[in-house]
Enzyme design. Sequence first.
Site: not given
Length: 303
Positions: A70, A131, A192-194, A244, A266
Amino acid sequence: MVDTSVVLSGLKLDNPVIPASGTFGYGNEFKDFYDINILGSFSFKGTTRDARFGNPTPRIAECTSGMINAVGLQNPGIDAVIAEELPRLKTFFHKPVIANISGFSVEEYAYCCEKIDKEEQVGLIEVNVSCPNVRHGGMSFGTCPEAAAEVTRAVKAVTTKPVYIKLSPNVTDIVSIAKACEEAGADGLCLINTMLGMRVDLKRRRPVIANTMGGFSGAAIFPVAVRMVYQVAKACNIPVIGCGGVHTAKDVIEMMMAGATAVEVGAANLVNPYASKEIVETLPIEMEKLGIDKLSDIIGVVE
């Protein structure tokens, strides 16, 4: 000799291996480990209009076969990236770079993308719609087809370079969001993003991360990423960058067979700074083992 090259919206890459945004900085930290010009390209750190310090610490939590972060989009801001990071990058990276842009309003996305579009070094713009939309209670732009499409239209209206929308997996139906972006004019998609994850400190009886929850990435999410890449590639007619849990050259080939034209690496970069280099070097060997002469021939071969 096998052919590892691929083409993303007219941008030819020597190979499909692209370190993902947030795991490679602006390239400077990795240039001392190896010549990063062996990469297809890389996606630089998520950049916003204003400089951001990011979230409070701790920001990282370890997981089985993965990690939670985070960080909170810590970056120097779009003006500093253009004035400082890109000129420095030009001294050691001689290929077009992928600019990852983040924002908290449609106007901010458009502002940043219009500015970065003018930079010669940028070959492709990657728009992170994970976001929080500050005008709609913090819901991510990427969890709503209409919001994702709105961002896409706004960015396309002020740019000339290919625009790829990076999608969040934290949704019920990723295909509907992907199709909304395509219809709004996106040149490609990245996914994908996280995923969203959380860990608890048993002794303190509190979340490990100060932000409570964070983005879950690493090898554990690879099957989810492959599934979503497959679904979106079948449903859309624009290129997909798969991302991913990618750790090996075999993962790259699997992701491409599922429908990806290129593949981002990533969390593996954070565990092993040579991860992307090793994947690039191993890729031709794995291709020969599988009888693949031209990597672009296997894109989306899985029915």
